[in-house]
Design an enzyme around this catalytic site. Sequence first.
Site, PDB file in Angstrom:
ATOM      1  N   THR A 146      28.270 -25.272   9.136  1.00 47.91           N
ATOM      2  CA  THR A 146      27.755 -26.605   9.461  1.00 47.91           C
ATOM      3  C   THR A 146      28.832 -27.434  10.143  1.00 47.91           C
ATOM      4  OG1 THR A 146      26.215 -26.545   7.609  1.00 47.91           O
ATOM      5  CG2 THR A 146      26.785 -28.717   8.488  1.00 47.91           C
ATOM      6  N   LYS A 162      59.266 -27.230  -3.681  1.00 45.05           N
ATOM      7  CA  LYS A 162      60.077 -27.131  -2.456  1.00 45.05           C
ATOM      8  C   LYS A 162      59.385 -26.125  -1.531  1.00 45.05           C
ATOM      9  CE  LYS A 162      64.734 -26.284  -0.696  1.00 45.05           C
ATOM     10  NZ  LYS A 162      64.304 -25.353   0.362  1.00 45.05           N
ATOM     11  N   ARG A 213      62.456 -31.069  12.797  1.00 43.17           N
ATOM     12  CA  ARG A 213      63.638 -31.641  12.161  1.00 43.17           C
ATOM     13  C   ARG A 213      64.859 -31.539  13.076  1.00 43.17           C
ATOM     14  NH1 ARG A 213      67.862 -29.554   9.186  1.00 43.17           N
ATOM     15  NH2 ARG A 213      68.906 -31.092   7.892  1.00 43.17           N
ATOM     16  N   GLU A 259      55.729 -31.064   5.670  1.00 42.01           N
ATOM     17  CA  GLU A 259      56.106 -29.664   5.803  1.00 42.01           C
ATOM     18  C   GLU A 259      54.907 -28.893   6.334  1.00 42.01           C
ATOM     19  OE1 GLU A 259      59.452 -26.900   4.667  1.00 42.01           O
ATOM     20  OE2 GLU A 259      59.235 -29.072   4.811  1.00 42.01           O
ATOM     21  N   LYS A 317      66.602 -24.246  -7.038  1.00 43.50           N
ATOM     22  CA  LYS A 317      66.035 -23.088  -6.344  1.00 43.50           C
ATOM     23  C   LYS A 317      65.551 -22.005  -7.314  1.00 43.50           C
ATOM     24  CE  LYS A 317      66.869 -21.991  -2.364  1.00 43.50           C
ATOM     25  NZ  LYS A 317      66.055 -21.870  -1.136  1.00 43.50           N
ATOM     26  N   CYS A 335      35.709   3.898  11.995  1.00 36.08           N
ATOM     27  CA  CYS A 335      36.862   3.260  12.635  1.00 36.08           C
ATOM     28  C   CYS A 335      36.739   1.740  12.551  1.00 36.08           C
ATOM     29  CB  CYS A 335      36.939   3.701  14.095  1.00 36.08           C
ATOM     30  SG  CYS A 335      38.197   2.828  15.064  1.00 36.08           S
ATOM     31  N   CYS A 359      36.085   0.543  16.479  1.00 38.78           N
ATOM     32  CA  CYS A 359      34.881   0.888  17.257  1.00 38.78           C
ATOM     33  C   CYS A 359      33.730   1.384  16.410  1.00 38.78           C
ATOM     34  CB  CYS A 359      35.222   1.933  18.313  1.00 38.78           C
ATOM     35  SG  CYS A 359      35.541   3.582  17.621  1.00 38.78           S
ATOM     36  N   CYS A 366      36.850   4.200  22.108  1.00 34.97           N
ATOM     37  CA  CYS A 366      37.417   3.266  21.131  1.00 34.97           C
ATOM     38  C   CYS A 366      38.384   2.351  21.866  1.00 34.97           C
ATOM     39  CB  CYS A 366      38.152   4.040  20.038  1.00 34.97           C
ATOM     40  SG  CYS A 366      39.052   2.993  18.878  1.00 34.97           S
TER      41      CYS A 366
END
EC number: 6.5.1.2
Length: 696
Positions: free
Chosen positions: A61, A138, A159, A195, A334, A425, A428, A447
């Site tokens: 939609t 972070k 940055r 970010e 960290k 496949c 294909c 293919c």
Amino acid sequence: MSEAELADDNPYVEDPPTTFEPAEELTAAEAREQVDLLREAVRYHDYRYYVDHDPVVGDRTYDALFSRLQELEQVYDLQTEDSPTRRVGGQPVDEFETVEHVAPLLSIDQSGDAADVREFDRRVREAVGDVEYVCEPKFDGVSIEVIYREGRYERAATRGDGHEGDDVTENVRTIPAVPQRLRGDYPAYLAVRGEVYMPKDDFTAHNKTRVEAGEEPFANPRNATAGTLRQQDPSVVAERPLSVFFFDVLDSSRAWATHADALASFPEFGLPRNDRVETGCDVEDAIDYRDRLLDERDGLDYEIDGVVVKVDDRAAREELGATARSYRWAFAYKFPARNEETRLADVAVQVGRTGRLTPVALLDPVDVGGVTVSRASLHNPDEIESLHVNVGDVVRVERAGDVIPYVAEVVEKRSAGHFELPETCPVCDSQVEREGPLAFCSGGLGCPAQLKRSVEYWGSDTGLDIEGLGAETVETFVEAGLVTDGVADLYDIERDDLLELEGWGETSARNLLSELDASKEATLPDFLAALGIQKVGPETARALAAEFGSLDALRETAENGDEERLRSVDDVGPIVAETIVDFFGSEANQRVLDRLADAGVEPDTYEVEGADELDGLTFVFTGALSESRSEFQDLVERHGGSATSSVSGNTDYLVVGENPGQSKRDDADANDVPTIDEAEFREVLQEHGVGEWVGE
């Protein structure tokens, strides 16, 4: 306007229609009114999706509304700078301009040791007294500055060095989560830091598409994001699944007492923020927050590599200030690096030029020996069954010879059964056939994957070295219908066909047609190598050419199924002989060869010139020589000798250059084959009366 009032006044908000009367039947006034309503509705649906995470319409939609808006803007020339349709991309740029940030985008001091977080807290309280912290994930993405003026998107910049960055306004405009106009009671001027990231599920899906198309995947979501933002064509950026979190105010005409208050206002403005933010924390709360997010990390749909602890009071922030490179009011705690064990996110199935299906493991990025790995080999179906590995399992990844990553074992089974290759496949839909542990698409040149790669190989350095016939050009030719049946189609392409393609002009068309015309005079070894016969590389092609002398003689032998005759050729064993017979026995390949001959692409008879000074001698070359290996092999064959690719009991000399392969030297030792260097090889030639030398 409230949401209820918006729904009452705008028919495209709740249960909107997805079919519309023809655009040309509207009056200009009706079109303008519908465009205004559609823009308002699309912005509302963006807000519900990216900020509230509670969409009220489905993707189809939404797409129908967006397409209708695009159509009306184009038909009635109603485009505006802040329309949602600008997300599809603007004009490419030659290079990015450098712009100065409104406020420095500095780094954050970081550590994986809780003692360092407590030391940060001690310094803060010593400088400004007791404080509360805001704790945030972070993000492992790309930091940007975005500016709004009077609620309208004005500029975005990377940055850079913290003081200046690249102007990526048009690229960031294409990111659906970045609003083109703010909502609610927004400030007249607002500069925010965010970010940009690629959601993990979208990253895996995007890498799967790249791998199955024969392209190199991105190493991790951050690299994918950074590489995308550096694209000079915004339309390419628009096709990639980027999103954004905003997490700080850089500058504004409105003041907030605390960071928490500023973050709380972001959703009101339509700016997406992360929902894992916690406020009112002390240092021990912050340490606990980091440990909880570490446990939850794998369940998030975005990469984080730690948490950020920020002083909440903005006046205290001002007092704390910053060093030349980092803020004194923030610290990053960290996570430890992921190491060797990771989740198998998906499996891509590549189709090679010979039709072989190769399963490739797509991984949550993991550090393996100091290298970030996001894909690894799964070898073949038998290996997958032996590992009992499937999507979702936690696996251990190793690097063979410190180079090729592969899945070594399942360390935590999170799925049922093991991954199985599709029965048809993935490119294909032709039936997949098994040959021992290997699987092949039966589609042949029908293919698209095999067609494209066979044509690419034809023009590659290993093939006929046709300059300008790279992967991008082949992709264009196949999509335009200029190449549909194989390499012979290349020689039916005419100048006008090329000039109709986007980006092609007189010079590029003339150059490629000249290259194609020159390729008609290929030598028989190069021609055979370019055909891409499975297991027939340049050295085997040269041996076949020397033995049979002409394409017709080789075709007749192969089409008659005479594998014994083929096995008499150096470098041709039972498996290679069978693949040669299969290739030339294929009606599709016979048709392509006949069409090549009709186009004038038929290699000359191959004759080994010179005398027979080296008759009965067989040489193998390894390592880097003063000239290409093929030139040394040609020299040997011109004088009646044989040059093969592998060492056996029939080999007389192994000629070793710089950085030689160990396996050939081991084989030489096992078969008592003398190992000589380039100077000694020349002495052998002179001893047998060969005065010629490579390059002379």
